[in-house]
Write a protein that holds these residues in place. Structure first.
Motif, PDB file in Angstrom:
ATOM      1  N   ASP A 108       0.831  -1.211   0.000  1.00 17.66           N
ATOM      2  CA  ASP A 108       0.000   0.000   0.000  1.00 17.66           C
ATOM      3  C   ASP A 108       0.862   1.256   0.000  1.00 17.66           C
ATOM      4  OD1 ASP A 108      -2.793  -0.745  -0.027  1.00 17.66           O
ATOM      5  OD2 ASP A 108      -2.455  -1.664   1.928  1.00 17.66           O
ATOM      6  N   ALA A 109       1.869   1.270   0.875  1.00 13.24           N
ATOM      7  CA  ALA A 109       2.731   2.442   0.982  1.00 13.24           C
ATOM      8  C   ALA A 109       3.564   2.630  -0.278  1.00 13.24           C
ATOM      9  CB  ALA A 109       3.634   2.316   2.205  1.00 13.24           C
ATOM     10  N   ALA A 110       4.053   1.531  -0.857  1.00 10.56           N
ATOM     11  CA  ALA A 110       4.834   1.633  -2.084  1.00 10.56           C
ATOM     12  C   ALA A 110       3.996   2.226  -3.219  1.00 10.56           C
ATOM     13  CB  ALA A 110       5.368   0.261  -2.479  1.00 10.56           C
ATOM     14  N   ALA A 111       2.729   1.823  -3.308  1.00 13.34           N
ATOM     15  CA  ALA A 111       1.836   2.385  -4.311  1.00 13.34           C
ATOM     16  C   ALA A 111       1.623   3.877  -4.073  1.00 13.34           C
ATOM     17  CB  ALA A 111       0.499   1.645  -4.290  1.00 13.34           C
ATOM     18  N   ARG A 112       1.514   4.246  -2.824  1.00 11.21           N
ATOM     19  CA  ARG A 112       1.357   5.670  -2.477  1.00 11.21           C
ATOM     20  C   ARG A 112       2.581   6.469  -2.932  1.00 11.21           C
ATOM     21  NH1 ARG A 112      -0.029   4.847   2.614  1.00 11.21           N
ATOM     22  NH2 ARG A 112       2.064   5.093   3.496  1.00 11.21           N
ATOM     23  N   VAL A 113       3.762   5.891  -2.801  1.00 14.72           N
ATOM     24  CA  VAL A 113       4.988   6.558  -3.225  1.00 14.72           C
ATOM     25  C   VAL A 113       4.987   6.782  -4.739  1.00 14.72           C
ATOM     26  CG1 VAL A 113       7.469   6.190  -3.538  1.00 14.72           C
ATOM     27  CG2 VAL A 113       6.433   5.826  -1.301  1.00 14.72           C
ATOM     28  N   VAL A 114       4.567   5.775  -5.495  1.00 17.21           N
ATOM     29  CA  VAL A 114       4.531   5.903  -6.957  1.00 17.21           C
ATOM     30  C   VAL A 114       3.643   7.076  -7.371  1.00 17.21           C
ATOM     31  CG1 VAL A 114       3.850   4.777  -9.107  1.00 17.21           C
ATOM     32  CG2 VAL A 114       5.031   3.465  -7.330  1.00 17.21           C
ATOM     33  N   LEU A 115       2.477   7.176  -6.772  1.00 15.82           N
ATOM     34  CA  LEU A 115       1.572   8.274  -7.108  1.00 15.82           C
ATOM     35  C   LEU A 115       2.166   9.620  -6.706  1.00 15.82           C
ATOM     36  CD1 LEU A 115      -1.814   6.646  -6.013  1.00 15.82           C
ATOM     37  CD2 LEU A 115      -0.952   6.943  -8.346  1.00 15.82           C
ATOM     38  N   ALA A 116       2.873   9.652  -5.579  1.00 13.68           N
ATOM     39  CA  ALA A 116       3.496  10.902  -5.131  1.00 13.68           C
ATOM     40  C   ALA A 116       4.601  11.336  -6.084  1.00 13.68           C
ATOM     41  CB  ALA A 116       4.049  10.729  -3.718  1.00 13.68           C
ATOM     42  N   VAL A 117       5.365  10.381  -6.609  1.00 15.66           N
ATOM     43  CA  VAL A 117       6.408  10.712  -7.581  1.00 15.66           C
ATOM     44  C   VAL A 117       5.778  11.263  -8.856  1.00 15.66           C
ATOM     45  CG1 VAL A 117       8.162   9.728  -9.106  1.00 15.66           C
ATOM     46  CG2 VAL A 117       8.114   9.088  -6.687  1.00 15.66           C
ATOM     47  N   ALA A 118       4.710  10.631  -9.330  1.00 21.57           N
ATOM     48  CA  ALA A 118       4.025  11.124 -10.529  1.00 21.57           C
ATOM     49  C   ALA A 118       3.508  12.537 -10.307  1.00 21.57           C
ATOM     50  CB  ALA A 118       2.882  10.185 -10.900  1.00 21.57           C
ATOM     51  N   ASP A 119       2.966  12.797  -9.127  1.00 24.85           N
ATOM     52  CA  ASP A 119       2.467  14.136  -8.807  1.00 24.85           C
ATOM     53  C   ASP A 119       3.607  15.152  -8.772  1.00 24.85           C
ATOM     54  OD1 ASP A 119      -0.100  13.150  -8.620  1.00 24.85           O
ATOM     55  OD2 ASP A 119      -0.069  12.974  -6.428  1.00 24.85           O
ATOM     56  N   ALA A 120       4.742  14.750  -8.185  1.00 30.22           N
ATOM     57  CA  ALA A 120       5.882  15.666  -8.074  1.00 30.22           C
ATOM     58  C   ALA A 120       6.412  16.056  -9.447  1.00 30.22           C
ATOM     59  CB  ALA A 120       6.987  15.016  -7.243  1.00 30.22           C
ATOM     60  N   LEU A 121       6.304  15.150 -10.417  1.00 27.19           N
ATOM     61  CA  LEU A 121       6.768  15.431 -11.773  1.00 27.19           C
ATOM     62  C   LEU A 121       5.677  16.039 -12.649  1.00 27.19           C
ATOM     63  CD1 LEU A 121       8.882  12.214 -12.418  1.00 27.19           C
ATOM     64  CD2 LEU A 121       9.737  14.533 -12.050  1.00 27.19           C
ATOM     65  N   GLY A 122       4.461  16.169 -12.107  1.00 34.44           N
ATOM     66  CA  GLY A 122       3.375  16.788 -12.850  1.00 34.44           C
ATOM     67  C   GLY A 122       2.717  15.895 -13.878  1.00 34.44           C
ATOM     68  N   HIS A 123       2.611  14.593 -13.573  1.00 34.97           N
ATOM     69  CA  HIS A 123       2.020  13.645 -14.519  1.00 34.97           C
ATOM     70  C   HIS A 123       0.745  13.042 -13.925  1.00 34.97           C
ATOM     71  CE1 HIS A 123       5.568  14.124 -16.883  1.00 34.97           C
ATOM     72  NE2 HIS A 123       6.353  13.558 -15.990  1.00 34.97           N
ATOM     73  N   PRO A 124      -0.423  13.568 -14.296  1.00 31.94           N
ATOM     74  CA  PRO A 124      -1.668  13.007 -13.765  1.00 31.94           C
ATOM     75  C   PRO A 124      -1.951  11.603 -14.272  1.00 31.94           C
ATOM     76  CG  PRO A 124      -2.127  14.673 -15.430  1.00 31.94           C
ATOM     77  CD  PRO A 124      -0.655  14.725 -15.171  1.00 31.94           C
ATOM     78  N   ARG A 125      -1.428  11.261 -15.479  1.00 35.79           N
ATOM     79  CA  ARG A 125      -1.624   9.927 -16.039  1.00 35.79           C
ATOM     80  C   ARG A 125      -0.289   9.433 -16.590  1.00 35.79           C
ATOM     81  NH1 ARG A 125      -6.067   9.143 -20.106  1.00 35.79           N
ATOM     82  NH2 ARG A 125      -6.420   7.187 -19.003  1.00 35.79           N
ATOM     83  N   PHE A 126      -0.099   8.133 -16.579  1.00 32.46           N
ATOM     84  CA  PHE A 126       1.201   7.592 -16.973  1.00 32.46           C
ATOM     85  C   PHE A 126       1.079   6.110 -17.296  1.00 32.46           C
ATOM     86  CE2 PHE A 126       0.579   7.937 -12.393  1.00 32.46           C
ATOM     87  CZ  PHE A 126       0.626   6.614 -11.984  1.00 32.46           C
ATOM     88  N   GLU A 127       2.024   5.629 -18.111  1.00 29.30           N
ATOM     89  CA  GLU A 127       2.193   4.203 -18.304  1.00 29.30           C
ATOM     90  C   GLU A 127       3.012   3.673 -17.127  1.00 29.30           C
ATOM     91  OE1 GLU A 127       4.049   3.718 -22.085  1.00 29.30           O
ATOM     92  OE2 GLU A 127       2.294   4.409 -23.206  1.00 29.30           O
ATOM     93  N   LEU A 128       2.770   2.427 -16.746  1.00 31.07           N
ATOM     94  CA  LEU A 128       3.429   1.874 -15.558  1.00 31.07           C
ATOM     95  C   LEU A 128       3.954   0.485 -15.875  1.00 31.07           C
ATOM     96  CD1 LEU A 128       4.070   2.419 -12.586  1.00 31.07           C
ATOM     97  CD2 LEU A 128       1.815   1.513 -11.988  1.00 31.07           C
ATOM     98  N   VAL A 129       5.253   0.294 -15.672  1.00 29.18           N
ATOM     99  CA  VAL A 129       5.899  -0.993 -15.933  1.00 29.18           C
ATOM    100  C   VAL A 129       6.651  -1.407 -14.677  1.00 29.18           C
ATOM    101  CG1 VAL A 129       7.559  -2.238 -17.373  1.00 29.18           C
ATOM    102  CG2 VAL A 129       6.138  -0.431 -18.386  1.00 29.18           C
ATOM    103  N   GLY A 130       6.456  -2.655 -14.245  1.00 29.72           N
ATOM    104  CA  GLY A 130       7.113  -3.120 -13.033  1.00 29.72           C
ATOM    105  C   GLY A 130       7.703  -4.503 -13.200  1.00 29.72           C
ATOM    106  N   HIS A 131       8.794  -4.748 -12.487  1.00 30.39           N
ATOM    107  CA  HIS A 131       9.443  -6.065 -12.483  1.00 30.39           C
ATOM    108  C   HIS A 131       9.295  -6.702 -11.109  1.00 30.39           C
ATOM    109  CE1 HIS A 131      13.249  -8.379 -11.449  1.00 30.39           C
ATOM    110  NE2 HIS A 131      12.595  -9.170 -12.274  1.00 30.39           N
ATOM    111  N   SER A 132       8.924  -7.975 -11.069  1.00 30.64           N
ATOM    112  CA  SER A 132       8.892  -8.755  -9.829  1.00 30.64           C
ATOM    113  C   SER A 132       8.000  -8.074  -8.794  1.00 30.64           C
ATOM    114  CB  SER A 132      10.323  -8.949  -9.317  1.00 30.64           C
ATOM    115  OG  SER A 132      10.377  -9.820  -8.215  1.00 30.64           O
ATOM    116  N   LEU A 133       8.563  -7.701  -7.647  1.00 29.38           N
ATOM    117  CA  LEU A 133       7.788  -6.979  -6.643  1.00 29.38           C
ATOM    118  C   LEU A 133       7.260  -5.666  -7.211  1.00 29.38           C
ATOM    119  CD1 LEU A 133       6.811  -6.526  -3.709  1.00 29.38           C
ATOM    120  CD2 LEU A 133       9.069  -5.523  -3.235  1.00 29.38           C
ATOM    121  N   GLY A 134       8.051  -5.034  -8.079  1.00 30.58           N
ATOM    122  CA  GLY A 134       7.596  -3.803  -8.726  1.00 30.58           C
ATOM    123  C   GLY A 134       6.359  -4.025  -9.573  1.00 30.58           C
ATOM    124  N   ALA A 135       6.212  -5.227 -10.145  1.00 29.12           N
ATOM    125  CA  ALA A 135       5.004  -5.546 -10.907  1.00 29.12           C
ATOM    126  C   ALA A 135       3.802  -5.664  -9.983  1.00 29.12           C
ATOM    127  CB  ALA A 135       5.210  -6.848 -11.687  1.00 29.12           C
TER     128      ALA A 135
END
Length: 310
Positions: A108-135
């Motif tokens: 849950d917290a890791a997902a929250r971090v991803v959204l916060a990074v997208a917000d910090a860079l100004g990207h309301p929508r994005f493609e998302l690619v993850g490996h292993s745990l990142g997936a």
């Protein structure tokens, strides 16, 4: 850098590149509610201001990786004439160059971090690619914020069988022994494990340590094997697996956008049936099983992984 004679038909043709400048990447430390996060990113056209509507691909590493894990994939995509125009490579808190949070992050917290990074860079929508745990984190982001993810890419994902094995280790040890035994050692010796792994690598056991995750560990460039050992984070790994009991994989069906998944036929952290089960939850997901491939599809067969996720 590419090894001599690299090409799409060769196994593990690229080593890891830790020079962001060589890849045209800028370094950024992004603030999030769960701590500062190191990000390497590139706009489609560095001469232009960032356009929130432009395609952006956020890439998430696995439990033994950092942003550098994706450099073979980026190089293979460029060679294939399908470069990742605006990659955002995130070192999740506790991995790579991002400081370890207290306590370590769950899914849950890791997902929250991803959204916060997208917000910090100004990207309301994005493609998302993850490996292993990142997936797994990518699936969780897509399920909890489906309107923000425009496309989902899963590389050697740890999904159904891994979650079930972590939740029920006594039966899981028969299904995915490498995953359950690794989690058990890390849980009992959380801090000593890293020291022991590095010591074993120094005395010549680097290939043996990498064998469970790579189909042909001896053919994997040394930089990849060294990074695998160096980037293991036992405490963060164990905490992440605590999300397994009670995790509702049916929630992934909330995401209705396009998705692709590539997995190795010899992945020690997944079962072949995982891809079939994934298609049942994500009907739009195209799946590819890669022969002679372990748990690092984007490193072992980067060109094939680019094709699978295209």
């Amino acid at each position: 850098m590419p090894d001599a004679g690299s090409g799409p038909s060769l196994y593990a043709p690229f080593g890891l590149d830790d020079d962001p400048g060589a890849l045209g990447l800028a370094r950024l430390v992004a603030p999030t509610p769960d701590g500062a996060v190191l990000v390497h990113h590139r706009r489609a056209d560095p001469a232009d201001p960032a356009d929130p509507a432009a395609p952006v691909t956020i890439l998430l590493h696995g439990a033994a990786g950092s942003w550098t894990t994706w450099t073979p994939y980026l190089r293979a995509a460029a060679e294939a004439g399908r470069p990742v125009a605006a990659p955002v490579l995130v070192d999740l808190p506790g991995w790579g160059g991002s400081p370890a949070p207290t306590p370590a992050l769950d899914v849950d917290a890791a997902a929250r971090v991803v959204l916060a990074v997208a917000d910090a860079l100004g990207h309301p929508r994005f493609e998302l690619v993850g490996h292993s745990l990142g997936a797994l984190v990518a699936l969780h982001v897509a399920a909890t914020s489906p309107g923000r993810v425009t496309r989902l890419g899963l590389v050697s994902p740890t999904t159904f069988s891994a979650l079930e094995a972590a939740a029920r280790p006594w039966s899981g040890v028969r299904r995915l022994p490498a995953l359950v035994l690794l989690r058990g050692v890390f849980a009992v010796l959380p801090r000593a494990s890293s020291v022991l792994l590095r010591a074993a690598a120094r005395v010549g056991l680097l290939t043996a340590l990498a064998s469970p995750v790579f189909r042909h560990a001896r053919r994997v460039p040394r930089s990849v094997r060294e990074a695998f050992v160096a980037e293991v984070r036992p405490v963060a790994f164990v905490v992440a697996t605590r999300s397994a009991p009670g995790y509702d994989t049916s929630a992934w069906s909330a995401y209705r956008g396009p998705a692709s998944a590539a997995a190795g036929a010899d992945d020690a952290f997944a079962e072949l049936d995982d891809l079939v089960r994934l298609r049942a939850v994500l009907p739009q997901c195209r799946t590819t099983l890669l022969p002679e491939c372990g748990h690092f599809a984007h490193v072992e067969w980067p060109a094939a992984t680019v094709d699978a996720l295209a």
